[in-house]
Structure formats: C-alpha cells, structure tokens
Design a protein around this motif. Structure first.
Motif, PDB file in Angstrom:
ATOM      1  N   VAL A  36     -51.721   0.231 107.468  1.00  0.00           N
ATOM      2  CA  VAL A  36     -52.805   0.863 106.719  1.00  0.00           C
ATOM      3  C   VAL A  36     -52.387   2.294 106.426  1.00  0.00           C
ATOM      4  O   VAL A  36     -52.139   3.085 107.335  1.00  0.00           O
ATOM      5  CB  VAL A  36     -54.120   0.842 107.518  1.00  0.00           C
ATOM      6  CG1 VAL A  36     -55.222   1.542 106.743  1.00  0.00           C
ATOM      7  CG2 VAL A  36     -54.514  -0.584 107.847  1.00  0.00           C
ATOM      8  N   LEU A  37     -52.277   2.601 105.169  1.00  0.00           N
ATOM      9  CA  LEU A  37     -51.878   3.936 104.752  1.00  0.00           C
ATOM     10  C   LEU A  37     -53.088   4.856 104.713  1.00  0.00           C
ATOM     11  O   LEU A  37     -54.206   4.406 104.458  1.00  0.00           O
ATOM     12  CB  LEU A  37     -51.223   3.890 103.369  1.00  0.00           C
ATOM     13  CG  LEU A  37     -49.952   3.048 103.264  1.00  0.00           C
ATOM     14  CD1 LEU A  37     -49.492   2.984 101.809  1.00  0.00           C
ATOM     15  CD2 LEU A  37     -48.864   3.619 104.136  1.00  0.00           C
ATOM     16  N   PRO A  38     -52.857   6.149 104.964  1.00  0.00           N
ATOM     17  CA  PRO A  38     -53.985   7.071 104.871  1.00  0.00           C
ATOM     18  C   PRO A  38     -54.472   7.169 103.428  1.00  0.00           C
ATOM     19  O   PRO A  38     -53.709   6.955 102.489  1.00  0.00           O
ATOM     20  CB  PRO A  38     -53.398   8.408 105.341  1.00  0.00           C
ATOM     21  CG  PRO A  38     -51.924   8.267 105.213  1.00  0.00           C
ATOM     22  CD  PRO A  38     -51.611   6.813 105.326  1.00  0.00           C
ATOM     23  N   SER A  39     -55.731   7.495 103.275  1.00  0.00           N
ATOM     24  CA  SER A  39     -56.279   7.585 101.920  1.00  0.00           C
ATOM     25  C   SER A  39     -55.710   8.818 101.220  1.00  0.00           C
ATOM     26  O   SER A  39     -55.296   9.779 101.857  1.00  0.00           O
ATOM     27  CB  SER A  39     -57.805   7.667 101.969  1.00  0.00           C
ATOM     28  OG  SER A  39     -58.182   8.834 102.663  1.00  0.00           O
ATOM     29  N   ARG A  40     -55.681   8.743  99.923  1.00  0.00           N
ATOM     30  CA  ARG A  40     -55.166   9.864  99.139  1.00  0.00           C
ATOM     31  C   ARG A  40     -56.165  11.013  99.183  1.00  0.00           C
ATOM     32  O   ARG A  40     -57.376  10.791  99.147  1.00  0.00           O
ATOM     33  CB  ARG A  40     -54.951   9.454  97.690  1.00  0.00           C
ATOM     34  CG  ARG A  40     -53.844   8.483  97.513  1.00  0.00           C
ATOM     35  CD  ARG A  40     -53.660   8.173  96.050  1.00  0.00           C
ATOM     36  NE  ARG A  40     -52.547   7.251  95.879  1.00  0.00           N
ATOM     37  CZ  ARG A  40     -52.232   6.697  94.749  1.00  0.00           C
ATOM     38  NH1 ARG A  40     -52.934   6.941  93.671  1.00  0.00           N
ATOM     39  NH2 ARG A  40     -51.199   5.879  94.674  1.00  0.00           N
ATOM     40  N   PRO A  41     -55.645  12.229  99.200  1.00  0.00           N
ATOM     41  CA  PRO A  41     -56.584  13.352  99.162  1.00  0.00           C
ATOM     42  C   PRO A  41     -57.228  13.449  97.787  1.00  0.00           C
ATOM     43  O   PRO A  41     -56.668  13.001  96.788  1.00  0.00           O
ATOM     44  CB  PRO A  41     -55.697  14.571  99.435  1.00  0.00           C
ATOM     45  CG  PRO A  41     -54.322  14.132  99.061  1.00  0.00           C
ATOM     46  CD  PRO A  41     -54.260  12.650  99.287  1.00  0.00           C
ATOM     47  N   SER A  42     -58.410  14.031  97.757  1.00  0.00           N
ATOM     48  CA  SER A  42     -59.078  14.178  96.469  1.00  0.00           C
ATOM     49  C   SER A  42     -58.355  15.259  95.666  1.00  0.00           C
ATOM     50  O   SER A  42     -57.760  16.172  96.235  1.00  0.00           O
ATOM     51  CB  SER A  42     -60.548  14.549  96.673  1.00  0.00           C
ATOM     52  OG  SER A  42     -60.634  15.741  97.417  1.00  0.00           O
ATOM     53  N   PRO A  43     -58.373  15.145  94.346  1.00  0.00           N
ATOM     54  CA  PRO A  43     -57.684  16.152  93.519  1.00  0.00           C
ATOM     55  C   PRO A  43     -58.346  17.520  93.699  1.00  0.00           C
ATOM     56  O   PRO A  43     -59.531  17.610  94.009  1.00  0.00           O
ATOM     57  CB  PRO A  43     -57.842  15.630  92.098  1.00  0.00           C
ATOM     58  CG  PRO A  43     -58.876  14.580  92.153  1.00  0.00           C
ATOM     59  CD  PRO A  43     -59.007  14.114  93.558  1.00  0.00           C
ATOM     60  N   PRO A  44     -57.573  18.582  93.492  1.00  0.00           N
ATOM     61  CA  PRO A  44     -58.151  19.923  93.661  1.00  0.00           C
ATOM     62  C   PRO A  44     -59.175  20.231  92.570  1.00  0.00           C
ATOM     63  O   PRO A  44     -59.092  19.712  91.460  1.00  0.00           O
ATOM     64  CB  PRO A  44     -56.938  20.849  93.552  1.00  0.00           C
ATOM     65  CG  PRO A  44     -55.935  20.075  92.783  1.00  0.00           C
ATOM     66  CD  PRO A  44     -56.171  18.635  93.121  1.00  0.00           C
ATOM     67  N   SER A  45     -60.109  21.073  92.922  1.00  0.00           N
ATOM     68  CA  SER A  45     -61.123  21.477  91.940  1.00  0.00           C
ATOM     69  C   SER A  45     -60.508  22.494  90.975  1.00  0.00           C
ATOM     70  O   SER A  45     -59.458  23.074  91.236  1.00  0.00           O
ATOM     71  CB  SER A  45     -62.322  22.096  92.651  1.00  0.00           C
ATOM     72  OG  SER A  45     -61.935  23.315  93.256  1.00  0.00           O
ATOM     73  N   VAL A  46     -61.195  22.728  89.877  1.00  0.00           N
ATOM     74  CA  VAL A  46     -60.733  23.704  88.887  1.00  0.00           C
ATOM     75  C   VAL A  46     -60.648  25.080  89.537  1.00  0.00           C
ATOM     76  O   VAL A  46     -59.692  25.832  89.324  1.00  0.00           O
ATOM     77  CB  VAL A  46     -61.661  23.713  87.649  1.00  0.00           C
ATOM     78  CG1 VAL A  46     -61.306  24.846  86.708  1.00  0.00           C
ATOM     79  CG2 VAL A  46     -61.612  22.376  86.942  1.00  0.00           C
ATOM     80  N   ASP A  47     -61.654  25.411  90.356  1.00  0.00           N
ATOM     81  CA  ASP A  47     -61.655  26.710  91.029  1.00  0.00           C
ATOM     82  C   ASP A  47     -60.442  26.855  91.951  1.00  0.00           C
ATOM     83  O   ASP A  47     -59.826  27.925  92.009  1.00  0.00           O
ATOM     84  CB  ASP A  47     -62.943  26.893  91.839  1.00  0.00           C
ATOM     85  CG  ASP A  47     -64.170  27.029  90.951  1.00  0.00           C
ATOM     86  OD1 ASP A  47     -64.014  27.497  89.800  1.00  0.00           O
ATOM     87  OD2 ASP A  47     -65.273  26.678  91.410  1.00  0.00           O
ATOM     88  N   HIS A  48     -60.105  25.797  92.658  1.00  0.00           N
ATOM     89  CA  HIS A  48     -58.943  25.839  93.553  1.00  0.00           C
ATOM     90  C   HIS A  48     -57.648  26.016  92.758  1.00  0.00           C
ATOM     91  O   HIS A  48     -56.764  26.787  93.148  1.00  0.00           O
ATOM     92  CB  HIS A  48     -58.886  24.578  94.403  1.00  0.00           C
ATOM     93  CG  HIS A  48     -57.874  24.647  95.488  1.00  0.00           C
ATOM     94  ND1 HIS A  48     -57.276  23.536  95.997  1.00  0.00           N
ATOM     95  CD2 HIS A  48     -57.326  25.691  96.154  1.00  0.00           C
ATOM     96  CE1 HIS A  48     -56.399  23.891  96.927  1.00  0.00           C
ATOM     97  NE2 HIS A  48     -56.422  25.197  97.055  1.00  0.00           N
ATOM     98  N   ILE A  49     -57.533  25.344  91.640  1.00  0.00           N
ATOM     99  CA  ILE A  49     -56.344  25.479  90.790  1.00  0.00           C
ATOM    100  C   ILE A  49     -56.239  26.908  90.265  1.00  0.00           C
ATOM    101  O   ILE A  49     -55.173  27.530  90.315  1.00  0.00           O
ATOM    102  CB  ILE A  49     -56.380  24.464  89.625  1.00  0.00           C
ATOM    103  CG1 ILE A  49     -56.244  23.040  90.165  1.00  0.00           C
ATOM    104  CG2 ILE A  49     -55.279  24.758  88.613  1.00  0.00           C
ATOM    105  CD1 ILE A  49     -56.481  21.967  89.134  1.00  0.00           C
ATOM    106  N   LEU A  50     -57.358  27.448  89.773  1.00  0.00           N
ATOM    107  CA  LEU A  50     -57.348  28.816  89.257  1.00  0.00           C
ATOM    108  C   LEU A  50     -57.010  29.821  90.362  1.00  0.00           C
ATOM    109  O   LEU A  50     -56.293  30.794  90.133  1.00  0.00           O
ATOM    110  CB  LEU A  50     -58.692  29.149  88.612  1.00  0.00           C
ATOM    111  CG  LEU A  50     -58.999  28.402  87.313  1.00  0.00           C
ATOM    112  CD1 LEU A  50     -60.421  28.703  86.840  1.00  0.00           C
ATOM    113  CD2 LEU A  50     -57.981  28.742  86.246  1.00  0.00           C
ATOM    114  N   GLU A  51     -57.493  29.559  91.563  1.00  0.00           N
ATOM    115  CA  GLU A  51     -57.177  30.430  92.697  1.00  0.00           C
ATOM    116  C   GLU A  51     -55.679  30.387  93.001  1.00  0.00           C
ATOM    117  O   GLU A  51     -55.047  31.420  93.241  1.00  0.00           O
ATOM    118  CB  GLU A  51     -57.984  29.988  93.919  1.00  0.00           C
ATOM    119  CG  GLU A  51     -57.735  30.800  95.164  1.00  0.00           C
ATOM    120  CD  GLU A  51     -58.496  30.238  96.358  1.00  0.00           C
ATOM    121  OE1 GLU A  51     -57.978  30.366  97.473  1.00  0.00           O
ATOM    122  OE2 GLU A  51     -59.593  29.684  96.160  1.00  0.00           O
TER     123      GLU A  51
END
Length: 101
Positions: A12-27
């Motif tokens: 059983v593989l770990p679940s994929r992390p959720s994509p980063p938010s726009v705010d996180h990308i801009l940061e």
C-alpha cells in the motif's frame, strides 16, 4: 521437483500530497534566492528578446541531456559487448593453455 509459488503481498503506497495552493506557490516564488535559475526570470524585468534567449538555452540544454542519455545507452551496450568478448577471450586462452600442458 516441487515448486511452490508464493503470493506477493500488495504494498500500500502512501497517498499523494495535495497540490500546493496559489498562495503557497506565490510565497515560494517571492522567497526564491536571486540566483535560483528556476525563478530568476520572474524576479527582474525582462529585456527584449531575453525570454526567447532563455527558452532557446533551456531547449538546447534539454537536447544535450537527451543526447547524453542516448550516448550513455550506447556506451552501456558497448561495455557489455566488450565484457562478453573478454570472457570469451579468457575461455579461449584457458583452452589454449590447457592444450599446451
């Protein structure tokens, strides 16, 4: 001969992390070092033709990487061929030596 097949447990593989938010990308973009090649273009105004030049340079680097990977594959095949030839020569030398003794 008794051959038994063992069933493999499903990993059983770990679940994929959720994509980063726009705010996180801009940061991340705003906190990048001035010399960071990924974000360097975003941190200073572009001069005329600079984006095109950067694109061509990236394209050229990608082409060189692909060529290097192709050459690596050829060299690996040639190395294996040389090793096989060397093993054959070793067998032939051993055969000749055994025939002389």
């Amino acid at each position: 001969m008794n051959v038994s097949l063992k069933s493999k447990k499903r990993v059983v593989l770990p679940s994929r992390p959720s994509p980063p938010s726009v705010d996180h990308i801009l940061e991340d973009v705003s906190g990048a070092e001035p010399g960071d090649p990924v974000f360097r273009i975003l941190q200073r105004p572009q001069q005329a033709g600079e984006a095109e030049q950067t694109f061509r340079q990236c394209r050229r680097l990608a082409d060189v990487k692909r060529q290097l990977q192709e050459v690596e594959a050829v060299l690996l095949r040639q190395r294996e061929h040389l090793r096989a030839t060397g093993r054959g020569l070793d067998r032939d030398v051993a055969e000749v030596k055994s025939g002389l003794c």
